[in-house]
Design a protein around this motif. Structure first.
Motif, short mmCIF file in Angstrom:
data_model
loop_
_atom_site.label_atom_id
_atom_site.label_comp_id
_atom_site.label_asym_id
_atom_site.label_seq_id
_atom_site.Cartn_x
_atom_site.Cartn_y
_atom_site.Cartn_z
N TYR A 294 0.89 -1.17 0.00
CA TYR A 294 0.00 0.00 0.00
C TYR A 294 0.92 1.21 0.00
O TYR A 294 1.66 1.45 0.96
CB TYR A 294 -0.91 -0.02 1.23
CG TYR A 294 -1.87 1.17 1.32
CD1 TYR A 294 -2.64 1.57 0.23
CD2 TYR A 294 -2.01 1.88 2.51
CE1 TYR A 294 -3.52 2.63 0.33
CE2 TYR A 294 -2.90 2.94 2.62
CZ TYR A 294 -3.64 3.33 1.52
OH TYR A 294 -4.52 4.39 1.61
N SER A 295 0.91 1.94 -1.08
CA SER A 295 1.92 2.99 -1.30
C SER A 295 1.95 4.04 -0.18
O SER A 295 2.99 4.64 0.08
CB SER A 295 1.65 3.69 -2.64
OG SER A 295 0.39 4.34 -2.63
N ARG A 296 0.84 4.25 0.53
CA ARG A 296 0.81 5.30 1.54
C ARG A 296 1.62 4.94 2.77
O ARG A 296 1.92 5.78 3.60
CB ARG A 296 -0.64 5.60 1.95
CG ARG A 296 -1.52 6.01 0.78
CD ARG A 296 -0.98 7.26 0.05
NE ARG A 296 -1.00 8.42 0.86
CZ ARG A 296 -2.07 9.22 1.01
NH1 ARG A 296 -3.15 8.96 0.32
NH2 ARG A 296 -1.99 10.26 1.79
N THR B 288 7.82 5.27 2.03
CA THR B 288 8.45 6.55 1.73
C THR B 288 9.54 6.33 0.70
O THR B 288 10.04 5.20 0.50
CB THR B 288 9.07 7.17 3.00
OG1 THR B 288 10.11 6.31 3.49
CG2 THR B 288 8.03 7.42 4.06
N LEU C 34 -0.17 10.71 6.31
CA LEU C 34 -1.31 9.83 6.02
C LEU C 34 -2.66 10.54 6.14
O LEU C 34 -3.70 9.98 5.79
CB LEU C 34 -1.30 8.63 6.98
CG LEU C 34 -0.11 7.68 6.87
CD1 LEU C 34 -0.17 6.65 7.99
CD2 LEU C 34 -0.07 7.01 5.52
N GLY D 52 -4.07 13.10 4.70
CA GLY D 52 -4.78 13.22 3.44
C GLY D 52 -5.99 14.13 3.48
O GLY D 52 -7.09 13.73 3.10
N PHE E 223 -7.29 9.53 0.86
CA PHE E 223 -7.07 8.44 1.83
C PHE E 223 -7.88 7.24 1.31
O PHE E 223 -8.90 6.86 1.87
CB PHE E 223 -7.50 8.84 3.26
CG PHE E 223 -8.75 9.69 3.33
CD1 PHE E 223 -10.01 9.12 3.41
CD2 PHE E 223 -8.65 11.07 3.32
CE1 PHE E 223 -11.15 9.90 3.48
CE2 PHE E 223 -9.78 11.85 3.39
CZ PHE E 223 -11.05 11.27 3.47
#
Length: 910
Positions: free
Chosen positions: A105-107, A110, A192, A194, A321
């Motif tokens: 999950y790209s979020r 980093t 995160l 968002g 998000f």
């Protein structure tokens, strides 16, 4: 190494088509999957776009007893359309790793691929749940309160195909959606969060405007100074508006683009600048411009508030998000929490958005419909328009006078009130130009109906008009419509000279006291006139009885003097009995007539003092000696001074000192006072308002009641007409002759004395005959006896001083205390004269001064009589009577004639 499993973002690519099946068609997996994908996307879009995204409710985090994490029940929506729900409050007492073995999950990463690093993430394990990987929360790398709780929808697809060289048994792909409760460090949570930019966020960047308030100081005395204050305030407000409207399109272009097809601010700014320029060169009616700018400020702030209330988001960022929601930091649960961004369809957001659109349009209408009142037709109409005060929004108030243009492309009436326009009742809005705007019949004549709903009354159309025209109109309207406010006119100037609007008379208790003293002076004059008449009639009776010489002439003189006094007194009384104070002040002849009456009264006493005597202070004496006439002048001074101070109070500078709450509102509150300000040209230049009733305390002048003077019945009594001195000596001669004859019969040996005395008396009688001496005067008398000379000189001085004191009293120039002292001294001098006459008579007897004709004794008797006749006090007269009688009784035979002679001169009997 196989590629890692990636988290599936359902709305990352929308399915725009699906297969339609036909009969006996052989279906493929693509055809079947297209149907499922399409409806899954539509369901997710319906959630995101029509309901909203973020934490809907609940899902509140806290640290429970024992170091556990508690999450309350609740639900939320991710921007990918995932519905995250926790059915009940849940405790988590342990954690386990959540690392890169989990779907990507790209979020949670980093850096830039392929060198990305996963953030430290831990999965919470429910209390009582069995898991070999779980660890106590106390063993977290950092303290529990340094973490943020994240609810995450783990979505991925897994292909379970098992293939070999000989066979491939297709088991298909499985899509998995598992909600997980995670912990991330507080330092990583911000990335995160968002957040989605809503209209509320954009509106908060718009400035809040404040309408600068002109500071009205007590030093204002000119129209230019007052206009300068308002021009300065208008310039400040205009500049703030220009800066504000320039931001509207920059911050919320979606709003301006929707309504105006672009940025309307350049046209708005040009219009505002142009209007300000016109007032800079001509400030007439600048309060209208100030009120207009206040309207724009209120509309702008209302627009900003409506946008702030509109927390909805249309078409939110789907990547904000997509699979997670932040539920809050454990040490501060209200922070680092994903908010809820409702769609325009839900809650009150739709209403607030519509209201904001309405207010933006209204701002445009107001800017384009303002017109300087000086350029308007019918500017001479002073109109009272009921409405609401500034305690409510501008939309609930009456439409002002200065909105007159109709070429804006919008209906002003329909653009004024959001609620009324939405309900279709906007034609009921009251307005100065109700008929032109198309208002209802009731709104065109609002004062004919119930006005209890209105707490404010706009008053417009009066600036630039004559103050009398404005005040007459407003006072008539208040009276005709029973309006609940007062109106006041105040002069903008440094002196009271140009005051134009004041009561015809400020009638008060000073005027009533003035009436009382007018009645008193009138009464005195009536009594004096009656006494004058009685006096002249007594003289006429005396003339008829021939008590004095030249009786016809004296009677005519008395009648003429009475006529002159009666005429002068009548002129005065005509003014004194006027029905109104103003009528009395309008008569400027009465004062001279009063002076003439006083001179006539003084002459009356002087002309007939030798033949008349009064037993008390007469009405003429009262008229001469009292100061009541002066009191009228003093009361006039007090009344004029009170009027002057009342005038000074209506100068704006002084009015502000007394009423510092003076404020311009373009009208007046119910129960308040509308203050009209005019200049030295009687032109209305401004208006203000007091929130309370303030009127000048002055009664209307009415006819004053008649105060009837009561003249005493004894007014004709107490006046005695006497024979003059020379005629009294004739009586004296006769009396002495009878006495002498008696003495001759008794005492023959005294006949020589009687002969000589008779000769002497004959000479005295001859001396005082009418044809010889009429007025012996007060010249120096040398009797040959130094003591008698001294006594006579003393009498002369006291008699002269007595005349002087009486003249002082009659002048009316003495104060109250001085007058009382002088009157007391008059009585003292009368007593001293009575005693002086007795002493002088006794000396004549003791010295044997001859009273024969041509002898000094004859003049001495006359001089004593002249002094004694001035005595009016009953006590002093009795003193003289007793002294002379004692001398007559105790003097040697033949020597008592001196006492009898003096007594007879003044009419004293004993």
């Amino acid at each position: 190494m196989a590629d890692p499993v990636k988290a599936v973002l359902s709305l990352e690519k929308l399915t725009s088509e699906y297969s339609v099946f036909e009969r006996d068609q052989v279906l493929t997996e693509a055809q079947l999957n297209s149907v499922a994908s399409y409806f899954d996307d539509q369901e997710r879009l319906a959630r995101v776009e029509l309901l909203g995204v973020g934490c809907v409710g609940g899902l509140r985090v806290s640290i429970a007893t024992g170091g556990k994490v508690r999450v309350s029940k609740g639900l939320g929506l991710t921007t990918d359309g995932d519905l995250l729900m926790l059915a009940s409050d849940t405790l988590y007492d342990s954690f386990k790793p959540y690392d890169n073995t989990a779907p990507y999950y790209s979020r949670f990463y980093t850096g830039v691929a392929p060198n990305q690093t996963m953030l430290p993430v831990f999965e919470l394990v429910r209390e009582g749940e069995s898991d070999v990987l779980k660890k106590p929360l106390a063993t977290l790398p950092s303290a529990l309160n340094s973490y943020v709780v994240v609810m995450y929808m783990e979505s991925y697809e897994l292909d379970h195909d098992l293939c070999s060289a000989a066979d491939c048994d297709n088991l298909g792909i499985v899509a998995t959606h598992t909600p997980r409760m995670l912990l991330v460090r507080e330092t990583d949570a911000a990335a995160l969060l968002g957040t989605i930019s809503s209209l509320t966020d954009k509106a908060s960047q718009l400035p809040v405007l404040v309408a600068t308030r002109p500071q009205i100081s007590g030093a204002l005395t000119t129209t230019a100074a007052l206009a300068s204050l308002y021009l300065t305030a208008c310039t400040t407000i205009k500049n703030a508006l220009v800066n504000a409207v320039d931001e509207l399109h920059k911050q919320i272009p979606v709003l301006t683009q929707d309504l105006f097809g672009g940025d309307p601010s350049p046209a708005w700014i040009a219009q505002l600048n142009s209007t300000l320029t016109s007032y800079s060169s001509n400030t007439s009616g600048i309060q209208y411009f100030y009120d207009y700018l206040k309207d724009l400020v209120e509309t702008w702030n209302a627009l900003r508030d409506a946008l702030l209330d509109n927390d909805c988001v249309m078409c939110p960022d789907l990547m904000a998000f997509p699979k997670h929601l932040l539920l809050g930091a454990l040490k501060a649960p209200a922070t680092l929490r994903t908010g809820f961004y409702a769609s325009p369809l839900t809650g009150s957001a739709r209403t607030h958005l519509a209201h904001a659109h309405f207010l933006a349009q209204k701002l445009h209408v107001l800017i384009n419909t303002f017109q300087r009142p000086a350029n308007l037709s019918g500017a001479d109409a002073v109109i009272v328009t009921p409405g609401r005060s500034e305690l409510v929004s501008l939309e609930e108030r009456a439409i002002p006078y200065y909105y007159a243009k109709t070429d804006s492309g919008f209906s002003l009436l329909a653009s004024w009130s959001w609620l009324r326009s939405k309900r279709g009742t906007h034609t009921g809005i009251t307005a100065y130009r109700a008929a032109t705007l198309g208002a209802s019949a009731a709104a065109q004549a609002p004062l004919t109906g119930q006005i209890g709903q209105y707490d404010f009354f706009r008053i417009e159309g009066h600036l630039g008009q004559n103050v009398d025209t404005v005040m007459d109109k407003l006072e008539a309207e208040i009276k005709a419509r029973n309006l609940p406010f007062a109106v006041r006119a105040v002069l903008l100037h440094s002196s009271t000279g140009p005051i134009k609007r004041r009561p015809k008379i400020r009638y008060n208790d000073l005027h009533r006291i003035h009436k009382l003293f007018r009645a008193e002076v009138d009464t005195q004059l009536e009594r004096a006139t009656e006494f004058s008449k009685a006096f002249s009639e007594k003289v006429a009776e005396g003339a008829k009885g021939k008590l004095f010489p030249d009786e016809g002439t004296r009677a005519t003189e008395a009648a003429n003097t009475h006529g002159s006094f009666s005429k002068s007194a009548g002129n005065v009384r005509k003014a004194l009995t006027a029905k109104r104070y103003s009528d009395f002040r309008a008569d400027n002849t009465w004062a001279s007539s009063h002076s003439e009456a006083q001179v006539t009264a003084a002459n009356f006493k002087r002309q007939f003092g030798d033949i008349a005597r009064t037993d008390y202070i007469t009405a003429l004496d009262t008229h001469l000696s009292n100061n009541h006439r002066q009191w009228l002048d003093w009361l006039d001074v007090l009344i004029d001074d009170k009027d002057k101070k009342a005038d000074e109070r209506v100068l704006l500078a002084n009015y502000l000192k007394t009423h510092p709450g003076l404020e311009h509102y373009a009208g007046v509150l119910r129960g308040g006072t509308f203050v009209v300000v005019y200049n030295d040209s009687a032109t209305v230049v401004a208006d203000f308002m007091l929130p309370y009733r303030e009127t000048e305390d002055a009664e209307d002048e009415a006819d004053e009641p008649t105060l009837t003077p009561v003249v005493p019945d004894f007014i004709r009594e107490g006046v005695k007409v006497l024979k003059p001195i020379e005629w009294r000596f004739d009586d004296l001669k006769t009396g002495i002759r009878d006495e002498w004859l008696k003495e001759i019969n008794i005492q023959k040996d005294y006949q020589v004395f009687f002969k000589d005395s008779l000769g002497s008396i004959a000479e005295v009688v001859s001396k005082f005959n009418v044809g010889n001496v009429k007025d012996p005067g007060f010249g120096f008398v040398d009797t040959g006896d130094s003591l008698l000379n001294s006594l006579l000189e003393d009498l002369k001085g006291k008699a002269n001083q007595l005349d002087k004191l009486r003249n002082d009293v009659a002048s009316g120039k003495l104060g109250k205390e001085a007058e009382a002292a002088v009157k007391k001294q008059i009585v003292q001098y009368e007593q001293e004269i009575a005693k002086g006459v007795t002493n002088a008579t006794q000396r004549m007897v003791d010295a044997g001064v001859s009273m024969a004709a041509g002898q000094p004794g004859a003049n001495a008797v006359a001089e004593m009589g002249n002094a004694l006749v001035k005595v009016k006090d009953d006590g002093a007269v009795k003193t003289a009577q007793a002294g002379l009688q004692t001398i007559a009784n105790s003097a040697p035979q033949g020597s008592s004639n001196a006492a009898h002679a003096v007594a007879n001169v003044v009419g004293i009997k004993f």
